[in-house]
Write a protein that holds these residues in place. Sequence first.
Motif, PDB file in Angstrom:
ATOM      1  N   GLU A  56      41.226  43.863  16.919  1.00 53.09           N
ATOM      2  CA  GLU A  56      40.146  44.650  17.517  1.00 53.09           C
ATOM      3  C   GLU A  56      39.185  43.591  18.280  1.00 53.09           C
ATOM      4  O   GLU A  56      38.644  42.435  17.811  1.00 53.09           O
ATOM      5  N   GLN A  57      38.781  44.146  19.322  1.00 50.24           N
ATOM      6  CA  GLN A  57      37.930  43.144  20.386  1.00 50.24           C
ATOM      7  C   GLN A  57      36.910  44.455  20.912  1.00 50.24           C
ATOM      8  O   GLN A  57      37.394  45.433  21.363  1.00 50.24           O
ATOM      9  N   LYS A  58      35.866  43.818  20.770  1.00 47.90           N
ATOM     10  CA  LYS A  58      34.625  44.597  21.309  1.00 47.90           C
ATOM     11  C   LYS A  58      34.601  44.438  22.672  1.00 47.90           C
ATOM     12  O   LYS A  58      34.388  43.100  23.303  1.00 47.90           O
ATOM     13  N   LEU A  59      34.270  45.404  23.641  1.00 49.04           N
ATOM     14  CA  LEU A  59      34.427  45.084  25.024  1.00 49.04           C
ATOM     15  C   LEU A  59      32.977  45.145  25.480  1.00 49.04           C
ATOM     16  O   LEU A  59      32.084  46.128  25.213  1.00 49.04           O
ATOM     17  N   ASP A  60      32.612  44.170  26.053  1.00 46.58           N
ATOM     18  CA  ASP A  60      31.294  44.052  26.525  1.00 46.58           C
ATOM     19  C   ASP A  60      31.249  44.435  28.189  1.00 46.58           C
ATOM     20  O   ASP A  60      31.928  43.781  29.154  1.00 46.58           O
ATOM     21  N   PRO A  61      30.649  45.713  28.673  1.00 49.04           N
ATOM     22  CA  PRO A  61      30.665  46.122  29.834  1.00 49.04           C
ATOM     23  C   PRO A  61      30.213  45.073  30.898  1.00 49.04           C
ATOM     24  O   PRO A  61      30.690  45.185  32.260  1.00 49.04           O
ATOM     25  N   SER A  62      29.147  44.401  30.601  1.00 51.13           N
ATOM     26  CA  SER A  62      28.781  43.568  31.546  1.00 51.13           C
ATOM     27  C   SER A  62      29.707  42.544  32.097  1.00 51.13           C
ATOM     28  O   SER A  62      29.772  41.924  33.057  1.00 51.13           O
ATOM     29  N   LYS A  63      30.661  41.968  30.907  1.00 49.59           N
ATOM     30  CA  LYS A  63      31.635  40.920  31.059  1.00 49.59           C
ATOM     31  C   LYS A  63      32.477  41.540  32.158  1.00 49.59           C
ATOM     32  O   LYS A  63      33.267  40.778  32.841  1.00 49.59           O
ATOM     33  N   LEU A  64      33.055  42.719  31.577  1.00 43.93           N
ATOM     34  CA  LEU A  64      34.008  43.572  32.665  1.00 43.93           C
ATOM     35  C   LEU A  64      33.524  43.668  34.114  1.00 43.93           C
ATOM     36  O   LEU A  64      34.099  43.493  34.828  1.00 43.93           O
ATOM     37  N   GLN A  65      32.414  43.981  34.161  1.00 46.02           N
ATOM     38  CA  GLN A  65      31.758  44.246  35.419  1.00 46.02           C
ATOM     39  C   GLN A  65      31.799  42.914  36.185  1.00 46.02           C
ATOM     40  O   GLN A  65      32.079  42.916  37.170  1.00 46.02           O
ATOM     41  N   ARG A  66      31.402  41.524  35.642  1.00 50.11           N
ATOM     42  CA  ARG A  66      31.378  40.416  36.307  1.00 50.11           C
ATOM     43  C   ARG A  66      32.907  39.972  36.848  1.00 50.11           C
ATOM     44  O   ARG A  66      33.028  39.504  37.913  1.00 50.11           O
ATOM     45  N   LEU A  67      33.768  40.361  35.696  1.00 50.89           N
ATOM     46  CA  LEU A  67      35.082  40.112  36.067  1.00 50.89           C
ATOM     47  C   LEU A  67      35.618  40.760  37.150  1.00 50.89           C
ATOM     48  O   LEU A  67      36.351  40.511  38.249  1.00 50.89           O
ATOM     49  N   THR A  68      35.230  42.066  37.193  1.00 54.15           N
ATOM     50  CA  THR A  68      35.686  43.056  38.457  1.00 54.15           C
ATOM     51  C   THR A  68      35.104  42.448  39.607  1.00 54.15           C
ATOM     52  O   THR A  68      36.068  42.317  40.815  1.00 54.15           O
ATOM     53  N   GLU A  69      34.006  42.096  39.619  1.00 56.57           N
ATOM     54  CA  GLU A  69      33.295  41.543  40.762  1.00 56.57           C
ATOM     55  C   GLU A  69      33.921  40.191  41.279  1.00 56.57           C
ATOM     56  O   GLU A  69      34.055  39.865  42.546  1.00 56.57           O
ATOM     57  N   TYR A  70      34.266  39.397  40.419  1.00 56.17           N
ATOM     58  CA  TYR A  70      34.934  38.221  40.722  1.00 56.17           C
ATOM     59  C   TYR A  70      36.251  38.330  41.348  1.00 56.17           C
ATOM     60  O   TYR A  70      36.461  37.937  42.360  1.00 56.17           O
ATOM     61  N   VAL A  71      36.911  39.180  40.656  1.00 56.83           N
ATOM     62  CA  VAL A  71      38.437  39.595  41.279  1.00 56.83           C
ATOM     63  C   VAL A  71      38.485  39.999  42.631  1.00 56.83           C
ATOM     64  O   VAL A  71      39.001  39.825  43.756  1.00 56.83           O
ATOM     65  N   PHE A  72      37.334  40.972  42.761  1.00 55.97           N
ATOM     66  CA  PHE A  72      36.989  41.548  44.133  1.00 55.97           C
ATOM     67  C   PHE A  72      36.583  40.496  45.083  1.00 55.97           C
ATOM     68  O   PHE A  72      37.199  40.746  46.302  1.00 55.97           O
ATOM     69  N   HIS A  73      35.904  39.616  44.888  1.00 56.84           N
ATOM     70  CA  HIS A  73      35.351  38.491  45.813  1.00 56.84           C
ATOM     71  C   HIS A  73      36.590  37.644  46.190  1.00 56.84           C
ATOM     72  O   HIS A  73      36.755  37.401  47.297  1.00 56.84           O
ATOM     73  N   LEU A  74      37.667  37.591  45.010  1.00 53.81           N
ATOM     74  CA  LEU A  74      38.734  36.603  45.490  1.00 53.81           C
ATOM     75  C   LEU A  74      39.714  37.281  46.534  1.00 53.81           C
ATOM     76  O   LEU A  74      40.227  36.596  47.181  1.00 53.81           O
ATOM     77  N   GLU A  75      39.960  38.709  46.232  1.00 52.57           N
ATOM     78  CA  GLU A  75      40.644  39.361  47.358  1.00 52.57           C
ATOM     79  C   GLU A  75      39.987  39.672  48.634  1.00 52.57           C
ATOM     80  O   GLU A  75      41.035  39.906  49.510  1.00 52.57           O
ATOM     81  N   HIS A  76      38.843  39.497  48.789  1.00 52.78           N
ATOM     82  CA  HIS A  76      38.270  39.862  50.117  1.00 52.78           C
ATOM     83  C   HIS A  76      37.611  38.608  50.629  1.00 52.78           C
ATOM     84  O   HIS A  76      36.990  37.764  50.751  1.00 52.78           O
TER      85      HIS A  76
END
Length: 76
Positions: A56-76
């Motif tokens: 069981e892992q607790k998902l921190d929405p802010s970390k998920l958001q930062r990861l999404t932004e980072y991946v988005f930045h890498l792709e563009h």
Amino acid sequence: MFELLLAAYSTISTQDSAHFLGMNENDATNYVLQQGWVLDSASQTLTVKKQAVVKEQKLDPSKLQRLTEYVFHLEH
């Protein structure tokens, strides 16, 4: 080192466990028995008791958001 033995072995001799743990044979055997391992006195073999894996892992929405932004930045 105990964690490595736990992950690597299902059975191990008391002599080998003492060597890897850096203890004398009696101390090492007592230590692992306290951790729930089982000793076969006839063969001087220890059966490793695997510990339950916590998945069981607790998902921190802010970390998920930062990861999404980072991946988005890498792709563009």
